[in-house]
Design a protein around this motif. Sequence first.
Motif, PDB file in Angstrom:
ATOM      1  N   ALA A  43      12.355  -2.352   6.460  1.00  0.00           N
ATOM      2  CA  ALA A  43      10.884  -2.583   6.009  1.00  0.00           C
ATOM      3  C   ALA A  43      10.430  -1.975   4.724  1.00  0.00           C
ATOM      4  N   GLY A  44       9.628  -2.109   4.110  1.00  0.00           N
ATOM      5  CA  GLY A  44       8.906  -1.695   2.811  1.00  0.00           C
ATOM      6  C   GLY A  44       9.556  -2.173   1.641  1.00  0.00           C
ATOM      7  N   PRO A  45       9.173  -1.754   0.509  1.00  0.00           N
ATOM      8  CA  PRO A  45       9.741  -2.690  -0.885  1.00  0.00           C
ATOM      9  C   PRO A  45      11.158  -2.180  -0.964  1.00  0.00           C
TER      10      PRO A  45
ATOM     11  N   GLY B 132       2.582   3.095   5.612  1.00  0.00           N
ATOM     12  CA  GLY B 132       3.304   2.219   5.484  1.00  0.00           C
ATOM     13  C   GLY B 132       3.262   0.987   4.560  1.00  0.00           C
ATOM     14  N   SER B 133       2.084   1.006   3.729  1.00  0.00           N
ATOM     15  CA  SER B 133       1.936   0.234   2.758  1.00  0.00           C
ATOM     16  C   SER B 133       2.906   0.404   1.630  1.00  0.00           C
ATOM     17  N   VAL B 134       3.072  -0.578   0.843  1.00  0.00           N
ATOM     18  CA  VAL B 134       4.036  -0.660  -0.334  1.00  0.00           C
ATOM     19  C   VAL B 134       3.606   0.720  -1.055  1.00  0.00           C
ATOM     20  N   SER B 135       2.563   1.090  -1.441  1.00  0.00           N
ATOM     21  CA  SER B 135       2.463   2.295  -2.486  1.00  0.00           C
ATOM     22  C   SER B 135       2.805   3.527  -1.464  1.00  0.00           C
ATOM     23  N   GLN B 136       2.331   3.847  -0.338  1.00  0.00           N
ATOM     24  CA  GLN B 136       2.519   4.611   0.200  1.00  0.00           C
ATOM     25  C   GLN B 136       4.222   5.067   0.314  1.00  0.00           C
ATOM     26  N   VAL B 137       4.619   3.811   1.103  1.00  0.00           N
ATOM     27  CA  VAL B 137       6.261   4.231   1.227  1.00  0.00           C
ATOM     28  C   VAL B 137       6.860   4.551  -0.115  1.00  0.00           C
TER      29      VAL B 137
ATOM     30  N   TRP C 265       7.725 -15.636  -2.590  1.00  0.00           N
ATOM     31  CA  TRP C 265       6.514 -16.287  -2.621  1.00  0.00           C
ATOM     32  C   TRP C 265       5.733 -15.468  -1.569  1.00  0.00           C
ATOM     33  N   ASN C 266       4.345 -15.402  -1.830  1.00  0.00           N
ATOM     34  CA  ASN C 266       3.415 -15.127  -0.657  1.00  0.00           C
ATOM     35  C   ASN C 266       3.679 -13.696  -0.219  1.00  0.00           C
ATOM     36  N   THR C 267       4.113 -12.789  -1.016  1.00  0.00           N
ATOM     37  CA  THR C 267       4.366 -11.339  -0.715  1.00  0.00           C
ATOM     38  C   THR C 267       3.380 -10.486  -1.407  1.00  0.00           C
ATOM     39  N   MET C 268       2.355 -10.846  -2.136  1.00  0.00           N
ATOM     40  CA  MET C 268       1.662  -9.839  -2.658  1.00  0.00           C
ATOM     41  C   MET C 268       0.434  -9.519  -1.961  1.00  0.00           C
ATOM     42  N   VAL C 269       0.209  -7.932  -1.727  1.00  0.00           N
ATOM     43  CA  VAL C 269      -0.875  -7.620  -0.787  1.00  0.00           C
ATOM     44  C   VAL C 269      -1.704  -6.718  -1.778  1.00  0.00           C
ATOM     45  N   GLU C 270      -2.946  -6.500  -1.310  1.00  0.00           N
ATOM     46  CA  GLU C 270      -3.893  -5.834  -2.238  1.00  0.00           C
ATOM     47  C   GLU C 270      -3.993  -4.230  -1.379  1.00  0.00           C
ATOM     48  N   GLU C 271      -3.846  -3.056  -2.556  1.00  0.00           N
ATOM     49  CA  GLU C 271      -4.148  -1.895  -1.966  1.00  0.00           C
ATOM     50  C   GLU C 271      -5.009  -1.356  -3.181  1.00  0.00           C
TER      51      GLU C 271
ATOM     52  N   LYS D 186     -14.810  13.445  -7.972  1.00  0.00           N
ATOM     53  CA  LYS D 186     -14.232  12.258  -7.058  1.00  0.00           C
ATOM     54  C   LYS D 186     -13.078  11.601  -7.431  1.00  0.00           C
ATOM     55  N   ALA D 187     -12.254  11.439  -6.876  1.00  0.00           N
ATOM     56  CA  ALA D 187     -11.096  10.169  -7.420  1.00  0.00           C
ATOM     57  C   ALA D 187     -11.812   8.884  -7.524  1.00  0.00           C
ATOM     58  N   LYS D 188     -11.473   8.221  -8.662  1.00  0.00           N
ATOM     59  CA  LYS D 188     -11.591   6.838  -8.718  1.00  0.00           C
ATOM     60  C   LYS D 188     -10.559   5.987  -8.502  1.00  0.00           C
ATOM     61  N   TYR D 189     -10.734   4.890  -7.655  1.00  0.00           N
ATOM     62  CA  TYR D 189      -9.922   4.063  -7.184  1.00  0.00           C
ATOM     63  C   TYR D 189      -9.916   2.835  -7.813  1.00  0.00           C
ATOM     64  N   LYS D 190      -8.915   1.665  -7.970  1.00  0.00           N
ATOM     65  CA  LYS D 190      -9.069   0.376  -8.471  1.00  0.00           C
ATOM     66  C   LYS D 190      -8.124  -0.436  -7.347  1.00  0.00           C
ATOM     67  N   SER D 191      -8.143  -1.417  -7.431  1.00  0.00           N
ATOM     68  CA  SER D 191      -7.495  -2.409  -6.578  1.00  0.00           C
ATOM     69  C   SER D 191      -6.422  -3.086  -7.446  1.00  0.00           C
ATOM     70  N   SER D 192      -5.234  -3.043  -6.563  1.00  0.00           N
ATOM     71  CA  SER D 192      -3.963  -3.567  -7.322  1.00  0.00           C
ATOM     72  C   SER D 192      -3.093  -4.438  -6.089  1.00  0.00           C
ATOM     73  N   TRP D 193      -2.303  -5.283  -6.825  1.00  0.00           N
ATOM     74  CA  TRP D 193      -1.483  -6.050  -5.886  1.00  0.00           C
ATOM     75  C   TRP D 193      -0.100  -5.517  -5.764  1.00  0.00           C
ATOM     76  N   PHE D 194       0.613  -5.577  -4.835  1.00  0.00           N
ATOM     77  CA  PHE D 194       1.856  -4.916  -4.791  1.00  0.00           C
ATOM     78  C   PHE D 194       2.654  -6.085  -4.045  1.00  0.00           C
ATOM     79  N   CYS D 195       3.966  -6.161  -4.348  1.00  0.00           N
ATOM     80  CA  CYS D 195       5.103  -7.239  -3.729  1.00  0.00           C
ATOM     81  C   CYS D 195       5.689  -6.421  -2.700  1.00  0.00           C
ATOM     82  N   ASN D 196       5.693  -7.106  -1.402  1.00  0.00           N
ATOM     83  CA  ASN D 196       6.118  -6.311  -0.278  1.00  0.00           C
ATOM     84  C   ASN D 196       7.939  -6.144  -0.344  1.00  0.00           C
ATOM     85  N   GLU D 197       8.441  -7.041  -1.351  1.00  0.00           N
ATOM     86  CA  GLU D 197       9.844  -7.280  -1.302  1.00  0.00           C
ATOM     87  C   GLU D 197      10.423  -6.246  -2.409  1.00  0.00           C
ATOM     88  N   CYS D 198       9.689  -6.196  -3.414  1.00  0.00           N
ATOM     89  CA  CYS D 198      10.599  -5.424  -4.686  1.00  0.00           C
ATOM     90  C   CYS D 198       9.395  -4.280  -5.031  1.00  0.00           C
ATOM     91  N   GLY D 199       8.062  -4.142  -4.754  1.00  0.00           N
ATOM     92  CA  GLY D 199       7.085  -3.358  -4.850  1.00  0.00           C
ATOM     93  C   GLY D 199       6.620  -3.300  -6.293  1.00  0.00           C
TER      94      GLY D 199
END
Length: 401
Positions: free
Chosen positions: A221-223, A185-190, A32-38, A3-16
């Motif tokens: 929209a997107g990074p 639609g998230s930063v990492s998916q796009v 400012w205030n563009t970091m989202v958790e994935e 099973k794949a292991k996952y971790k939490s990371s924070w991505f910027c909505n503007e630059c990725g």
Amino acid sequence: MAKAKYKSSWFCNECGAESPKWTGKCPECGAWNTMVEERVPTTSRTPSPVQGVKSVPVAISDIAAGEETRIKMPSGELNRVLGGGLVNGSLVLIGGEPGIGKSTLVLQNVLAIKSQTILYVSGEESATQLKMRADRIGRGSDNAFIVCETSLERIFEHIERVQPTLLIVDSVQTIASDALESAAGSVSQVRECAARLLQYAKQTSTPVILIGHITKDGTLAGPKVLEHIVDAVLQFEGDSKYMYRILRPIKNRFGSTSELGIYEMVTKGLREVTNPNELLVTQTGEDLSGIAIGVTLEGIRPFLIEVQALVSTAAYGTPQRSVTGFDAKRMNMLLAVLEKRVGFKLAAKDVFLNIAGGLRVNDPAIDLAVISAIPARSASAARYAPSPASSSASSRRRNLA
């Protein structure tokens, strides 16, 4: 299978940009205030979409020089904006507001291409909805295939089955890869989906058109990394309440970014506007104050621009400066020149400026048209109106006489 292991990371909505923890300010772009958790897998896994295709280093002197092979689109305006056509192996992103006509523009062009095998991947609309739009446009095609899918891995399965020579993905924000746990639609998916589609386009020399959303600020929209990945970014602009649309290139690796494509939304789709004057010049044969015609150059095509200006007495303490389609700071500078050099008293006047047709102009050659558009009657009244100080001085001189 482990099973794949996952971790939490924070991505910027503007630059990725990726960060191991939340920060109020992005360390890369400074937003400012563009970091989202994935949630992302601990080990990166980006399989090649085309099995058996390997790249080989080649000396630059051994590379055959020549022009890019382009696919001529049925729309002449679209060909102009792309720089002469769609380049094989290119990745093109078309963005615009909801309901502006992005899907209509792409669909009516691909349905008119008879020499290519086209795969249209829709993640937002059903096949029935696309069929209804095709019937409204009045076009059908036996070489255009529609598939409604949002899984990136299944999309590549359809690609292997159809073997298209032109791929359309509508839209990139609805596509998700099974390799990532985050939502579509998230930063990492796009970023992941765009990178995989770019790899497919370059390895197979297949042009790919992506349709994307825009944010409330009017940006894609997107990074920002999405705009860096693609070869061309086209912005479809216009007010959905009006019938004219403007296709503007923001980035183009195979052509100029100064060209414009103008369309009119009609019952059967989008009509090309080959004569921009019918859009940009609204008043013809009428002697009206506050209107001036200027000429600007967009790419290799000259445009007649109608500048509309209105000057009125300020109803409140602070005069208003309202500008549409022109740089507000530049207009303030031109008003200061009129005040200083010509003698117009515009400091207490409301000034409204509009570029007809919804076009935004940055050419300094329009400055003369902006100055000329200021109503002569209002300007003369403002220029020659006596000030309170001069009126009191005149009255004193009359009393002494």
